[in-house]
Design a protein around this motif. Structure first.
Motif: not given
Length: 243
Positions: A192-199, A228-236
């Protein structure tokens, strides 16, 4: 050692059961020495054809990332694959860089072949020299998110990748022309596409990329953090103005 212990136990039981005399005991003791010598010279027991998450991919995930690897691959046991591991991959990266081309063919670090799985679904880690235009590329896979890691990182439900640059004494000329290296994960298990899975997908390729950067002796580990920071900054998305 297991064979030796069994042989010793069997011969002792035979001695006790037969009630042999002193001479007979000496004879059996001699047989025991001969059997144990044969057993001990038979070599180690054969390796299992399977390894766990800590051993897969030249053991780059040992030390805390095993559960993440199991989640990303959907497996807990993997086929044992022979190969040169990280050092062999480094030689291929060096060759690709020395070619002076803007990019090089993809080279696999490993296939994480799940026990009982289909070869077409093996989760794979690979690396190559990337072309300058690959960063900020508008044609990333559907659902991919961009992150501030290295020059750029991307991740979606089944893949992840990191673009980074390396200056190294093992890469002649990289002081003036850093090596552009891409590390990619493909065919991850779709959770699934939950943020934690992508991370988690990104975390696996980050650890492998860090291992490559360390082995290649990249200055400052090619700018890759140790964790790797779990709150890694996402880019547009490419083409969208930053908010």
């Amino acid at each position: 050692m297991r064979i030796r212990r069994r042989a010793e136990a069997a011969l002792r039981a035979a001695m006790k059961g037969m009630g042999v005399n002193r001479n007979g005991k000496n004879l059996i003791a001699g047989l025991l020495v001969a059997v144990c010598a044969t057993a001990c010279s038979s070599g180690p027991e054969p390796q299992s054809p399977y390894v766990n998450a800590a051993e897969v991919c030249d053991e780059v995930f040992a030390g805390g990332l095993e559960k993440t690897v199991e989640s990303v691959t959907g497996a807990t046991s993997f086929e044992r694959r022979a190969g040169g591991g990280v050092e062999q991959l480094i030689e291929k990266i060096k060759k690709g860089y020395a070619s002076d081309r803007s990019w090089s063919p993809r080279e696999e670090l490993c296939e994480m072949a799940a026990k009982g799985g289909r070869s077409t679904e093996d989760t794979t880690l690979s690396f190559h020299i990337y072309a300058p235009q690959d960063v900020n590329y508008p044609g990333n896979p559907e659902g991919a998110k961009r992150f501030s890691l290295g020059k750029e990182a991307v991740a979606n439900v089944r893949s992840a990748g990191i673009y980074f640059e390396c200056v190294s004494p093992r890469l002649d000329g990289s002081k003036n022309r850093p090596a552009r290296i891409y590390g990619g994960l493909s065919k991850a298990h779709d959770r699934g596409d939950a943020p934690e899975n992508l991370m988690d997908n990104l975390r696996v390729v980050h650890v492998a990329s860090l291992a490559v950067a360390e082995k290649l002796e990249c200055e400052d580990n090619a700018g890759l953090p140790a964790e790797l920071d779990q709150d890694l900054r996402q880019l547009p998305p490419v083409g969208r103005e930053s908010e």
